[in-house]
Design a protein around this motif. Structure first.
Motif, PDB file in Angstrom:
ATOM      1  N   GLN A  68       2.472   1.939  -3.449  1.00  0.00           N
ATOM      2  CA  GLN A  68       1.413   2.533  -4.552  1.00  0.00           C
ATOM      3  C   GLN A  68       1.015   3.769  -4.089  1.00  0.00           C
ATOM      4  O   GLN A  68       0.783   4.671  -5.085  1.00  0.00           O
ATOM      5  N   LEU A  69       0.636   4.198  -2.787  1.00  0.00           N
ATOM      6  CA  LEU A  69       0.142   5.317  -2.547  1.00  0.00           C
ATOM      7  C   LEU A  69       1.256   6.446  -2.750  1.00  0.00           C
ATOM      8  O   LEU A  69       0.902   7.590  -3.208  1.00  0.00           O
ATOM      9  N   VAL A 125      -3.281   0.215  -6.347  1.00  0.00           N
ATOM     10  CA  VAL A 125      -3.625   0.632  -5.012  1.00  0.00           C
ATOM     11  C   VAL A 125      -4.773  -0.445  -4.417  1.00  0.00           C
ATOM     12  O   VAL A 125      -4.930  -0.861  -3.499  1.00  0.00           O
ATOM     13  N   ILE A 129       0.884  -1.189   0.017  1.00  0.00           N
ATOM     14  CA  ILE A 129      -0.044   0.053   0.075  1.00  0.00           C
ATOM     15  C   ILE A 129       0.878   1.146  -0.006  1.00  0.00           C
ATOM     16  O   ILE A 129       0.663   2.096  -0.663  1.00  0.00           O
TER      17      ILE A 129
END
Length: 205
Positions: free
Chosen positions: A50-51, A150, A47
């Protein structure tokens, strides 16, 4: 006398066996909790990747948009401020993904980012030449790809967190959980912005 000794020995063996079984179960239950917690904490790492990639794309998008709609500086400022808030919340959550408060703060930051992006998307609709900009098209494509990643990473994290919560709350494991510090359920990532931000690339944002 011999029969009494035999009974004592048998009872001792039973007690020792029971204690060994209990100790074995306690160890297995504790190790299971530790492993489940490690799985959802490790899942958060994806996470984070990707964020971070998404947050890195946003300033580039704003830069392109700004060249077409400088008079909408308030909207652009809102996007950047929301993006910076999300970056800070992600940093805190990455440091402690098992802390429900940090995950809830990230959820709130993502909701704010969704709202600001929605405002930007509505503004961009009035600029056909911006939507056709080659750089914007490339950024939009990258954003769409990132959003898909995401979504997958978020699902993997939530699955692992849910598995941990089920284990932590299952009887009698919950007795061990409470005794050894596993006192809180893992919070889930619930992003309200997925539809909003995924809609943006469709209009080349």
């Amino acid at each position: 006398m011999g029969s009494i000794m035999t009974v004592v020995v048998v009872l001792a063996v039973i007690v020792i066996g029971a204690v060994a079984l209990l100790a074995g179960w306690l160890i297995a239950a504790y190790n299971g909790l530790v492993a489940s917690k490690a799985r959802f904490e490790n899942a958060f790492a994806q996470i984070n990747v990707q964020l971070t990639r998404r947050y890195d794309l946003i300033p580039n998008i704003v830069k392109v948009v700004k060249s077409y709609m400088e008079h909408e500086s308030g909207t652009l400022r809102d996007v950047i401020e929301a993006r910076n808030g999300a970056v800070a919340s992600l940093r805190e959550a990455a440091a402690s993904p098992a802390d429900p408060a940090s995950i809830e703060a990230l959820n709130a930051a993502e909701k704010r980012l969704a709202g600001s992006f929605q405002g930007l998307r509505l503004q961009v609709e009035a600029y056909p030449e911006l939507k056709a900009n080659s750089v914007m098209l490339q950024l939009s494509e990258e954003l769409t790809s990132t959003e898909n990643r995401v979504a997958f990473a978020r699902q993997a994290f939530n699955d692992a967190a849910t598995a941990y919560n089920i284990r932590r709350n299952s009887f009698p494991t919950t007795l061990v959980a409470n005794a050894f510090g596993h006192t809180r359920d893992a919070a889930l990532l619930v992003f309200d912005n997925e539809k909003d931000i995924q809609a943006a690339p469709k209009i080349d944002l």
